[in-house]
Design an enzyme around this catalytic site. Structure first.
Site, PDB file in Angstrom:
ATOM      1  N   ILE A  57      25.285   1.989  35.761  1.00  8.04           N
ATOM      2  CA  ILE A  57      25.475   0.657  36.310  1.00  8.04           C
ATOM      3  C   ILE A  57      25.556  -0.377  35.196  1.00  8.04           C
ATOM      4  O   ILE A  57      24.892  -0.246  34.169  1.00  8.04           O
ATOM      5  CB  ILE A  57      24.352   0.320  37.323  1.00  8.04           C
ATOM      6  CG1 ILE A  57      24.575  -1.052  37.959  1.00  8.04           C
ATOM      7  CG2 ILE A  57      22.972   0.449  36.706  1.00  8.04           C
ATOM      8  CD1 ILE A  57      23.679  -1.351  39.155  1.00  8.04           C
ATOM      9  N   CYS A  58      26.389  -1.393  35.421  1.00  7.62           N
ATOM     10  CA  CYS A  58      26.534  -2.518  34.498  1.00  7.62           C
ATOM     11  C   CYS A  58      27.070  -2.011  33.153  1.00  7.62           C
ATOM     12  O   CYS A  58      28.003  -1.219  33.106  1.00  7.62           O
ATOM     13  CB  CYS A  58      25.187  -3.219  34.378  1.00  7.62           C
ATOM     14  SG  CYS A  58      25.233  -4.870  33.632  1.00  7.62           S
ATOM     15  N   ALA A  59      26.468  -2.425  32.047  1.00  6.78           N
ATOM     16  CA  ALA A  59      26.892  -1.939  30.731  1.00  6.78           C
ATOM     17  C   ALA A  59      26.554  -0.468  30.543  1.00  6.78           C
ATOM     18  O   ALA A  59      27.060   0.179  29.620  1.00  6.78           O
ATOM     19  CB  ALA A  59      26.238  -2.763  29.632  1.00  6.78           C
TER      20      ALA A  59
END
Length: 200
Positions: A115-117
């Site tokens: 998730i995300c970076a």
């Protein structure tokens, strides 16, 4: 037989993405183990016994990457998760042992969540290339050449599940629950959390 997931954790991990994922998986009766990943050249355990997350929340990991590797690596787990938070995601995604674990998990059909970076870990490990992926917009450009990039809350490509950021962690975690233990469990645990309808 109950399912088990390892969630990686490093200095600078985004605390919402870590803690919400951990919490929702436990609600789905998945056994969760948080695994501390040190930066290169740093001790195997965090200083003072805890990680300082991206907004200063202190989190005590359940175990370390070194201990996980000594105790069979992926063998006890049905899935692995890489949370975001720029600093934490960089440490985790660039760790050679984590890259190997991610490659093994994909090849064995185990669930891999990012998730995300944290989605950059897919690129670093060279897994899921050409398939659907999403991430925080700040790192999208790094992924677009190698993946079918999606601007949606959760993207799935076989056993790879990716998501965008803190605000999409609930649907991300619920998708992991569904893939691990089934849609019926997702439908059971989501309503009591009083989530917005689009997250159910």
């Amino acid at each position: 037989m109950s399912k088990s997931v390892a969630v990686f954790l490093a200095q600078g991990t985004e605390e919402m993405e870590f803690s919400i994922t951990y919490d929702v998986l436990v609600r789905g009766e998945v056994k969760v183990t948080s695994v501390y990943v040190p930066a290169d050249g740093q001790p195997s355990s965090p200083p003072d016994g805890y990680v300082v997350a991206s907004r200063g929340v202190k989190i005590v990991p359940d175990t370390t990457l070194e201990a996980m590797m000594a105790q069979g690596g992926l063998a006890p787990y049905d899935g692995v998760v890489v949370p975001g938070g720029a600093g934490g995601a960089e440490i985790i995604s660039k760790n050679a042992a984590v890259q190997k674990l991610l490659q093994e998990a994909m090849s064995q059909g185990k669930i891999v969540g990012m998730i995300c970076a944290g989605s950059l870990a897919a690129l670093e490990a060279q897994i899921g290339l050409g398939g659907a992926i999403t991430s925080h917009p700040s790192v999208a450009e790094k992924l677009q050449a190698s993946y079918d990039y999606k601007e949606q809350a959760v993207a799935t490509a076989n056993n790879l599940v990716t998501s965008r950021g803190p605000g999409t962690t609930f649907p991300f975690a619920l998708t992991l629950v569904e893939k691990l233990v089934g849609a019926d469990v997702r439908k059971k645990i989501a309503p009591p959390m009083m989530l917005a309808q689009e997250h159910l």
